[in-house]
Design a protein around this motif. Structure first.
Motif, PDB file in Angstrom:
ATOM      1  N   LEU A   1       6.463  -0.957   5.601  1.00 32.68           N
ATOM      2  CA  LEU A   1       7.021   0.269   5.032  1.00 32.68           C
ATOM      3  C   LEU A   1       7.427   0.107   3.572  1.00 32.68           C
TER       4      LEU A   1
ATOM      5  N   ARG B   1       8.758   5.928  -1.460  1.00 37.85           N
ATOM      6  CA  ARG B   1       7.454   5.911  -0.795  1.00 37.85           C
ATOM      7  C   ARG B   1       7.160   7.279  -0.179  1.00 37.85           C
TER       8      ARG B   1
ATOM      9  N   THR C   1       2.898   6.970   8.934  1.00 33.44           N
ATOM     10  CA  THR C   1       1.664   6.388   9.470  1.00 33.44           C
ATOM     11  C   THR C   1       1.788   4.877   9.586  1.00 33.44           C
ATOM     12  N   SER C   2       2.355   4.242   8.569  1.00 27.45           N
ATOM     13  CA  SER C   2       2.511   2.789   8.604  1.00 27.45           C
ATOM     14  C   SER C   2       3.400   2.352   9.755  1.00 27.45           C
TER      15      SER C   2
ATOM     16  N   TRP D   1       4.327  13.365  -4.463  1.00 18.29           N
ATOM     17  CA  TRP D   1       3.976  13.132  -3.064  1.00 18.29           C
ATOM     18  C   TRP D   1       4.068  14.425  -2.257  1.00 18.29           C
TER      19      TRP D   1
ATOM     20  N   GLY E   1       0.680   5.432  -1.804  1.00 18.38           N
ATOM     21  CA  GLY E   1       0.349   6.494  -0.864  1.00 18.38           C
ATOM     22  C   GLY E   1      -0.687   6.123   0.171  1.00 18.38           C
TER      23      GLY E   1
ATOM     24  N   PHE F   1      -1.699   2.964   3.452  1.00 11.59           N
ATOM     25  CA  PHE F   1      -1.065   2.230   4.547  1.00 11.59           C
ATOM     26  C   PHE F   1      -1.608   0.801   4.558  1.00 11.59           C
TER      27      PHE F   1
ATOM     28  N   ALA G   1       2.647   8.297   4.273  1.00 12.53           N
ATOM     29  CA  ALA G   1       2.307   6.877   4.291  1.00 12.53           C
ATOM     30  C   ALA G   1       3.316   6.080   5.114  1.00 12.53           C
ATOM     31  N   LYS G   2       4.593   6.407   4.970  1.00  9.77           N
ATOM     32  CA  LYS G   2       5.625   5.692   5.738  1.00  9.77           C
ATOM     33  C   LYS G   2       5.486   5.961   7.228  1.00  9.77           C
TER      34      LYS G   2
ATOM     35  N   GLY H   1       6.633  -2.581   1.438  1.00  8.89           N
ATOM     36  CA  GLY H   1       5.694  -3.272   0.554  1.00  8.89           C
ATOM     37  C   GLY H   1       6.337  -4.400  -0.226  1.00  8.89           C
TER      38      GLY H   1
ATOM     39  N   GLU I   1       0.789  -1.237   0.000  1.00 12.59           N
ATOM     40  CA  GLU I   1       0.000   0.000   0.000  1.00 12.59           C
ATOM     41  C   GLU I   1       0.817   1.280   0.000  1.00 12.59           C
ATOM     42  N   THR I   2       1.982   1.296   0.651  1.00 14.84           N
ATOM     43  CA  THR I   2       2.746   2.546   0.685  1.00 14.84           C
ATOM     44  C   THR I   2       3.164   2.992  -0.715  1.00 14.84           C
TER      45      THR I   2
END
Length: 357
Positions: free
Chosen positions: A165, A269, A276-277, A326, A142, A144, A273-274, A167, A138-139
């Protein structure tokens, strides 16, 4: 036999079979497929002649390549809330699978990605072949890792952080090593195993596992197992900057190539997203499955407005320019997340307390 909503459903012997049949999309889960799985389980729940459920795929390439991200993108762009309804419906399906009173077996033969990975984890008995490749990617768009990954990846400690992180895809040998699947057998033996399950007079969990055990083989050595020390070394840090700095300053020649490749992946990435993940993996370690799923749902409903998902899908799926722009920062969204994390951190403490007491 019925064939509706890209699902083929049959009853053979004591086995109710749901076959994913959206092969042109590698069985990416459409909303009708998700609704159909839930409805079929409910229809079969009270039928005594159906002793167990098998979920498999008609695609030679994939069990399931994930959720229908184009549908989610189109819904958001159209200004409606169908994307939120999709997630809510998907989580009902996952909970229905986990709580189903009869054994649910899943055959994994090919790609098991994103929502397909979550679907597989919700089943009770996972059987994989050497053809399978697993990932929560998912990262890269964009987003999680969701569909319960806050729970099932966080139980893997640093390896779970690494998978969340980056994927990165892992093999069936890796998945077996990490206890993400139960059994491994050659792809060509799946029809024979299915026939044995259909012919069985009893399909309780003990008998099912006994039947499957007659087909299992030892897979090749897990590559991830050989990388475990490297992953623990670099992904044990609490902050993203520290993880990336550790990879950048790797001096061991044996680890250098892998560290450079991993850092390059992380640099591609998006930051939000990173971050939050990483936070989800840290918080998820001390939350129940139910709390992890609720946290994911809370984030899903606000992510499209604030995160990078729409830009990621645009660049990689819609326009296909592969040049996502991003966000380097989003102060408003970061403040929202800062308010959300302490709530869940408090709940994690309460969960640990209740577990001990």
């Amino acid at each position: 036999m019925s064939n509706e909503n890209n699902l083929i459903t049959t009853v053979q012997g004591g086995l109710g079979i749901i076959s994913l049949d959206r092969t042109t999309h590698l069985n990416a889960l459409s909303l009708p497929m998700i609704q159909g799985i839930t409805a079929q389980l409910e229809n079969w729940s009270d039928l005594p002649e159906i002793q167990a459920i098998l979920i498999n795929s008609n695609s030679p390439k994939a069990f399931c390549a994930g959720g229908d991200i184009r549908y989610l993108y189109d819904s958001y762009k159209a200004g409606n809330t169908q994307y939120q309804d999709y997630f809510a419906t998907e989580y009902v399906m996952l909970n229905t699978l986990r709580q189903f009173a009869k054994p649910v077996i899943v055959f994994l033969d090919g790609y098991v990605l994103g929502g397909g990975f979550g679907l597989a984890q919700a089943c009770h008995i996972q059987v994989t072949s050497e053809k399978s490749r697993f990932a929560m990617p998912e990262t890269a768009i964009g987003f999680f890792p969701d569909v319960g990954a806050t729970h099932f990846l966080s139980r893997l400690d640093e390896i779970g952080v690494y998978l969340a992180l980056t994927g990165e895809q892992i093999s069936s040998s890796d998945a077996l090593y990490l206890d993400l699947v139960d059994y491994h057998l050659p792809s060509e033996r799946f029809p024979e195993l299915q026939a044995a399950l259909i012919a069985a007079s009893s399909l309780n969990p003990t008998e099912i596992r006994k039947i499957i055990s007659g087909f299992i083989t030892t897979p090749v050595e897990s590559e991830l197992k050989t990388l475990a020390d490297h992953i623990h070394k670099h992904f044990a840090y609490q902050n993203l900057d520290e993880i990336e700095r550790s990879l950048a300053h790797e001096t061991d020649a044996k680890d250098q190539s892998w560290a450079d490749k991993t850092l390059n992946t992380l640099k591609q990435r998006p930051l939000i997203a990173k971050q939050t993940s990483l936070k989800l993996q840290q918080i998820g370690q001390n939350l129940s499955l139910e709390k992890c799923m609720q946290l994911e749902r809370d984030l899903q409903d606000i992510w499209f407005e604030q995160g990078d998902f729409i830009e990621g899908v645009r660049a990689l799926i819609v326009d296909k320019d592969k040049n996502p722009q991003w966000q380097t920062e989003n102060s408003k969204f970061e403040k929202t997340l800062e308010k959300l994390w302490p709530v869940w951190s408090k709940q994690s403490i309460e969960h640990m307390y209740n577990t001990v007491v």
